[in-house]
Design a protein around this motif. Structure first.
Motif, mmCIF file in Angstrom:
data_model
loop_
_atom_site.group_PDB
_atom_site.id
_atom_site.type_symbol
_atom_site.label_atom_id
_atom_site.label_comp_id
_atom_site.label_asym_id
_atom_site.label_seq_id
_atom_site.Cartn_x
_atom_site.Cartn_y
_atom_site.Cartn_z
ATOM 1 N N UNK A 199 59.248 35.134 42.131
ATOM 2 C CA UNK A 199 60.650 35.360 41.758
ATOM 3 C C UNK A 199 60.751 36.119 40.437
ATOM 4 N N UNK A 200 60.001 35.684 39.430
ATOM 5 C CA UNK A 200 60.070 36.341 38.127
ATOM 6 C C UNK A 200 59.360 37.694 38.144
ATOM 7 N N UNK A 248 42.878 33.167 51.214
ATOM 8 C CA UNK A 248 41.915 32.115 50.924
ATOM 9 C C UNK A 248 41.461 32.087 49.468
ATOM 10 N N UNK A 249 41.574 33.194 48.766
ATOM 11 C CA UNK A 249 41.082 33.256 47.399
ATOM 12 C C UNK A 249 42.216 33.468 46.391
ATOM 13 N N UNK A 250 43.001 34.505 46.600
ATOM 14 C CA UNK A 250 44.006 34.886 45.606
ATOM 15 C C UNK A 250 45.150 33.883 45.506
ATOM 16 N N UNK A 251 45.769 33.534 46.634
ATOM 17 C CA UNK A 251 46.922 32.632 46.605
ATOM 18 C C UNK A 251 46.580 31.275 46.011
ATOM 19 N N UNK A 252 45.485 30.623 46.413
ATOM 20 C CA UNK A 252 45.136 29.328 45.789
ATOM 21 C C UNK A 252 44.846 29.456 44.296
ATOM 22 N N UNK A 253 44.186 30.549 43.915
ATOM 23 C CA UNK A 253 43.873 30.743 42.499
ATOM 24 C C UNK A 253 45.153 30.958 41.701
ATOM 25 N N UNK A 254 46.089 31.735 42.240
ATOM 26 C CA UNK A 254 47.346 31.996 41.544
ATOM 27 C C UNK A 254 48.139 30.707 41.394
ATOM 28 N N UNK A 255 48.187 29.911 42.431
ATOM 29 C CA UNK A 255 48.893 28.631 42.366
ATOM 30 C C UNK A 255 48.316 27.750 41.267
ATOM 31 N N UNK A 264 54.791 26.937 43.246
ATOM 32 C CA UNK A 264 54.396 27.642 42.030
ATOM 33 C C UNK A 264 54.263 29.141 42.269
ATOM 34 N N UNK A 265 53.703 29.522 43.392
ATOM 35 C CA UNK A 265 53.573 30.952 43.705
ATOM 36 C C UNK A 265 54.945 31.562 43.952
ATOM 37 N N UNK A 308 48.995 42.651 44.843
ATOM 38 C CA UNK A 308 49.082 42.949 46.268
ATOM 39 C C UNK A 308 49.699 41.773 47.032
ATOM 40 N N UNK A 309 49.381 40.570 46.604
ATOM 41 C CA UNK A 309 49.976 39.383 47.213
ATOM 42 C C UNK A 309 51.490 39.396 47.045
ATOM 43 N N UNK A 310 51.964 39.755 45.873
ATOM 44 C CA UNK A 310 53.395 39.786 45.610
ATOM 45 C C UNK A 310 54.121 40.748 46.545
ATOM 46 N N UNK A 311 53.544 41.925 46.750
ATOM 47 C CA UNK A 311 54.227 42.949 47.535
ATOM 48 C C UNK A 311 54.099 42.705 49.037
ATOM 49 N N UNK A 312 52.885 42.556 49.513
ATOM 50 C CA UNK A 312 52.666 42.450 50.957
ATOM 51 C C UNK A 312 53.096 41.104 51.536
#
Length: 258
Positions: A79-80, A8-15, A73-74, A60-64
């Motif tokens: 990928x990179x 709810x917080x990290x993924x939208x912010x990263x996008x 975008x995420x 943590x989002x990238x790994x889990x």
């Protein structure tokens, strides 16, 4: 870190931050007399500070969530992220050390992203993602048109299934989808549904204002059988509450669309 917080917080912010970085790289330009390459380096340095502020969360989002379906975008950022780690022969679960800091990783990811944004490959990937989305919409529209031929002016009803504010701490997207699948199974077993509904469609969104998931659910009824005296929202609400342990709510459609 709480998995719900990541969704709810990290993924939208990263996008949002990756898309903002793209716009800066592609559409902003230096002032007169400023070297273009130096300006691009400055943009990367500025963006690096933005991503550094919540490094632990998106790392943590990238790994889990490395196998999870994420936004365009995420997905490219991810990928990179793994591309940099692979080239440096590092673990897919990045842990900073004396030679590889958080800043080191961020800089290399953003550098590769900035280079990719300027290539024809980026345009092709973005166009392909948009075309796939448009194709799915077109298929749904075609199905709806075919149904309309069977029942002219068929009544359409909309229901927005969600949870009360604050419940985002209890439900991940996987749990929401699981609840909806149970709801759908129960719904299709209802005599009124089997006898009256000729088309259904749903899609899930994240309401950024209420900070929760919303399932927009649409039903089309056979006109000659549809009963306008029946409050279908009550029937839908009961089923939704049943599969969500009484937590599910039906949002007001007019409020949700404003």
């Amino acid at each position: 870190m709480d998995a719900i917080y990541i969704e709810h917080q990290t993924a939208p912010r990263l996008e949002m931050d990756v898309q903002s970085f793209f716009k800066q790289i592609r559409y902003s330009s230096p002032e007169s007399g400023v070297d273009y390459d130096e300006y691009q380096k400055k943009l990367i340095a500025q963006a690096s500070q933005v991503f550094l502020e919540y490094f632990k969360a998106w790392n943590e989002l990238m790994f889990h969530y490395r196998e999870a379906e994420v936004s365009f975008w995420v997905a490219k950022f991810r990928y990179f992220y793994f591309s940099v780690l692979q080239q440096a022969k590092l673990s897919v679960c990045f842990l900073p050390d004396a030679d590889h800091s958080e800043q080191w990783l961020i800089h290399r990811i953003l550098l590769r992203l900035s280079q990719w944004f300027k290539t024809p490959g980026f345009n092709e990937d973005l166009n392909q993602a948009n075309e796939q989305h448009e194709k799915r919409i077109a298929q749904i529209r075609e199905r709806y048109v075919e149904v309309g031929k069977l029942s002219v002016d068929a009544p359409d009803l909309r229901f927005y299934l969600s949870y009360p504010m604050g419940a985002e701490h209890l439900h991940s997207v996987a749990q929401v989808v699981k609840s909806f699948l149970l709801f759908e199974k129960k719904l299709k077993s209802q005599p009124w549904y089997r006898g009256q509904v000729i088309f259904s469609y749903h899609h899930l969104i994240r309401d950024s204002i209420r900070n929760c998931y919303v399932i927009r659910f649409f039903l089309t009824f056979q006109k000659v059988i549809y009963n306008p005296d029946v409050d279908y929202s009550i029937l839908i609400s009961r089923l939704w509450q049943d599969v969500t342990m009484e937590l599910g709510v039906l949002l007001n459609v007019s409020d949700e669309e404003t």
